[in-house]
Design an enzyme around this catalytic site. Structure first.
Site, PDB file in Angstrom:
ATOM      1  N   SER A  24      23.088  47.233 -72.752  1.00  0.00           N
ATOM      2  CA  SER A  24      22.231  47.776 -71.693  1.00  0.00           C
ATOM      3  C   SER A  24      20.772  47.813 -72.138  1.00  0.00           C
ATOM      4  CB  SER A  24      22.692  49.183 -71.314  1.00  0.00           C
ATOM      5  OG  SER A  24      22.691  50.004 -72.463  1.00  0.00           O
ATOM      6  N   ASN A 111      26.884  60.119 -75.525  1.00  0.00           N
ATOM      7  CA  ASN A 111      27.144  60.620 -74.170  1.00  0.00           C
ATOM      8  C   ASN A 111      26.186  61.750 -73.781  1.00  0.00           C
ATOM      9  OD1 ASN A 111      29.171  58.803 -74.350  1.00  0.00           O
ATOM     10  ND2 ASN A 111      30.850  60.289 -74.350  1.00  0.00           N
ATOM     11  N   THR A 156       7.993  58.110 -26.322  1.00  0.00           N
ATOM     12  CA  THR A 156       9.417  58.339 -26.569  1.00  0.00           C
ATOM     13  C   THR A 156      10.091  57.054 -26.102  1.00  0.00           C
ATOM     14  OG1 THR A 156       9.861  59.284 -24.394  1.00  0.00           O
ATOM     15  CG2 THR A 156       9.220  60.838 -26.115  1.00  0.00           C
ATOM     16  N   HIS A 157      11.126  56.641 -26.794  1.00  0.00           N
ATOM     17  CA  HIS A 157      11.786  55.354 -26.507  1.00  0.00           C
ATOM     18  C   HIS A 157      10.783  54.192 -26.575  1.00  0.00           C
ATOM     19  CE1 HIS A 157      15.074  57.843 -24.803  1.00  0.00           C
ATOM     20  NE2 HIS A 157      14.071  58.571 -24.362  1.00  0.00           N
ATOM     21  N   LYS A 284      -4.154  33.946 -38.632  1.00  0.00           N
ATOM     22  CA  LYS A 284      -3.261  35.069 -38.914  1.00  0.00           C
ATOM     23  C   LYS A 284      -3.824  36.070 -39.920  1.00  0.00           C
ATOM     24  CE  LYS A 284       0.347  35.904 -37.662  1.00  0.00           C
ATOM     25  NZ  LYS A 284       1.687  35.341 -37.881  1.00  0.00           N
ATOM     26  N   ASN A 286      -1.878  39.292 -41.540  1.00  0.00           N
ATOM     27  CA  ASN A 286      -0.572  39.948 -41.468  1.00  0.00           C
ATOM     28  C   ASN A 286      -0.538  41.294 -42.204  1.00  0.00           C
ATOM     29  OD1 ASN A 286       0.366  37.655 -40.117  1.00  0.00           O
ATOM     30  ND2 ASN A 286       0.829  36.634 -42.068  1.00  0.00           N
ATOM     31  N   TYR A 318      32.685  61.198 -69.639  1.00  0.00           N
ATOM     32  CA  TYR A 318      31.875  59.981 -69.613  1.00  0.00           C
ATOM     33  C   TYR A 318      32.760  58.753 -69.404  1.00  0.00           C
ATOM     34  CZ  TYR A 318      28.755  56.204 -70.929  1.00  0.00           C
ATOM     35  OH  TYR A 318      28.025  55.054 -70.917  1.00  0.00           O
ATOM     36  N   GLN A 323      26.857  53.692 -67.347  1.00  0.00           N
ATOM     37  CA  GLN A 323      25.731  52.932 -67.892  1.00  0.00           C
ATOM     38  C   GLN A 323      24.975  52.220 -66.766  1.00  0.00           C
ATOM     39  OE1 GLN A 323      25.862  50.923 -71.798  1.00  0.00           O
ATOM     40  NE2 GLN A 323      25.971  49.024 -70.632  1.00  0.00           N
ATOM     41  N   LYS A 326      21.340  53.383 -64.513  1.00  0.00           N
ATOM     42  CA  LYS A 326      19.907  53.287 -64.816  1.00  0.00           C
ATOM     43  C   LYS A 326      19.157  52.278 -63.958  1.00  0.00           C
ATOM     44  CE  LYS A 326      21.150  54.856 -69.179  1.00  0.00           C
ATOM     45  NZ  LYS A 326      22.540  54.672 -68.661  1.00  0.00           N
TER      46      LYS A 326
END
Ligand code: ARG
Length: 459
Positions: A24, A111, A156-157, A284, A286, A318, A323, A326
């Site tokens: 890891s 651990n 709304t909507h 364009k 964007n 554990y 692992q 992360k």
């Protein structure tokens, strides 16, 4: 014997592919400083409790300082053979400090070590993220202050509904991010628990002074159950779910900025420095930042699904599955930080077209509710008033007019309660100023809300 730090009971060396698969280090190397910080606290505690001598602790602490420098100067080569950051640091310490390095791992397991490292890391990152989010709130409030009285259509909507203050709309986001910060503050309390001393899962036979380690590392409390200490990833799940909610807030705002900057809306212009062009269409411009933030929300929500699925069904304590916690965590931290940062800067570079915003309030019968309110003020029951205003809309629509274009005679045909004062009543300004209920878009309400927020942010 296998050469590994844990190789004693193994008669064959690890398969190279398994070594690569098991490692890891590429991911957890970023925990190096948290790992060293945790080890130094562990050594200080062991010296205090005479588990090792003061001299041994001093040698190892100085050695860890050197290892830290070596890592920062890229002098340590990371390899799958040494699996993870914990083993790399222990191995490097052996090279710097000699045989005494073998005492570092007394009363400790990877651990509880990894649980500690992630908590040290995440406490720092959570603080940083809270500060970044507060920085974004400042950008929101400053924009609200600058355009306090600008009126836009509220939707709304995604249909024009009623006029609102643009500043009121921005302050809705202020509230959302305020809750996000509260959630991170709250989850911080559960990150801020010191697990070292749980060892593999059962605690240890050495007279560890966990309270002392906790104080050295500035944690608020020690964990109460050794099995839970090494099994618990609630704080990771919690952190990523809070991050997901925050990202969803950014994503909703992104969607609005993208719409508002389109020719169809033209409510805002995002500065050239925060937009990009097209390789084929010369005209364009964007809104990539907003689009990317909206897109990256998917990653963070994906990370949430990842960690939840990872933890589901894991027996105590554990398991190596953990692992895998992360990558989603680090990716979430990185994504949230850069999105918040780039958004704050983009916000300072947005131009508001207030004439377009107010113009958009003039079409689409945004004053229909107020016509009903007008009739209520003349004594009609709201449901009846709603029906009359609805008829007025249908009538005007037929003629291609807005309500305020109707003649008094036309109004009178709809209800003889309507007088000349109706025109004043349904102007955009009046519609805003009459919204006096607490939390509404009335000028005074919003001014107070912005002032309160500025105070909360120390502006
Ligand atoms: N690299 C491991 C992880 O991140 C450290 C803990 C390993 N513990 C073990 N018993 N293999 O989870």
């Amino acid at each position: 014997m296998n050469e590994k730090l844990w190789g004693g009971r193994f008669s064959r060396s690890t398969d190279k592919l398994v070594e690569k698969f098991n490692a890891s280090i590429d991911v957890d190397k970023r925990l190096y400083d948290s790992d060293i910080e945790g080890s130094i606290a562990h050594l200080k505690m062991m010296a205090k409790e005479s588990i090792i001598t003061r001299d041994e602790a001093d040698t190892l602490i100085a050695g860890l300082g050197k290892v830290k420098e070596q890592i920062e100067n890229n002098e340590i080569e990371f390899s799958a053979g040494l699996e993870d950051i914990h083993m790399h640091i222990e191995d490097a310490l052996g090279k710097v400090a000699g045989d005494v390095a073998k005492k570092l791992h007394t009363g400790r397991s990877r651990n509880d070590q990894v649980a500690l490292d992630v908590r040290i890391y995440l406490k720092k990152e959570t603080r940083l993220i809270i500060n970044l989010l507060a920085g974004f709130q400042i950008a929101l409030v400053k924009m609200a202050q600058k355009h306090l009285d600008v009126i836009m259509p509220g939707y709304t909507h995604l249909q024009r509904a009623q006029p609102v203050l643009f500043s009121h709309h921005l302050m809705a986001y202020y509230e959302m991010f305020k809750r996000d910060i509260e959630r991170f503050e709250d989850c911080f309390k559960r990150i801020d628990v010191m697990p070292l001393g749980a060892a593999a899962l059962a605690g240890t036979t050495y007279p560890l002074n966990r309270e002392f380690t906790k104080d050295v590392l500035s944690f608020s409390k020690v964990s109460d159950n050794s099995i839970d200490s090494v099994s618990d990833r609630d704080f990771v799940m919690e952190f990523i779910s809070h991050a997901s909610i925050t990202m969803i807030h950014f994503s909703r705002l992104s969607e609005e900025l993208i719409l508002w900057s389109s020719s169809e809306f033209s409510f805002i212009t995002i500065s050239d420095s925060f937009t990009t062009g097209s390789s084929i269409m010369p005209q364009k411009k964007n809104p990539d930042v907003a689009e990317l933030v909206r897109g990256k929300t998917g990653r963070v929500v994906g990370n949430l699904v990842c960690i939840l699925t990872l933890m589901k069904s894991l027996p105590l304590a554990y398991n190596k599955d953990m692992q895998e916690d992360k990558e989603p965590l680090f990716d979430t931290v990185d994504t949230l930080k850069i999105c918040t940062d780039v958004y704050t800067r983009m916000f300072e570079n947005i131009k508001i077209h207030k004439d377009r915003m107010v113009e958009a309030c003039k079409q689409g019968f945004l004053n229909a509710t107020d016509l009903a309110d007008y009739l209520v003020s003349k004594g009609m029951a709201f449901r009846n008033a709603h029906a009359v205003a609805g008829q007025a809309v249908a009538y005007a629509l037929n003629l291609g007019k807005e309500l305020n274009d109707l003649t008094l005679e036309e109004f009178k045909d709809l209800s003889d309660l309507i007088e000349k004062d109706v025109y004043e009543f349904i102007t955009i300004d009046k519609m805003i100023s009459r919204r006096i209920s607490y939390g509404g878009t009335g000028f005074d309400n919003v001014k107070k809300a912005v002032k309160k927020a500025a105070g909360e942010l120390g502006l």
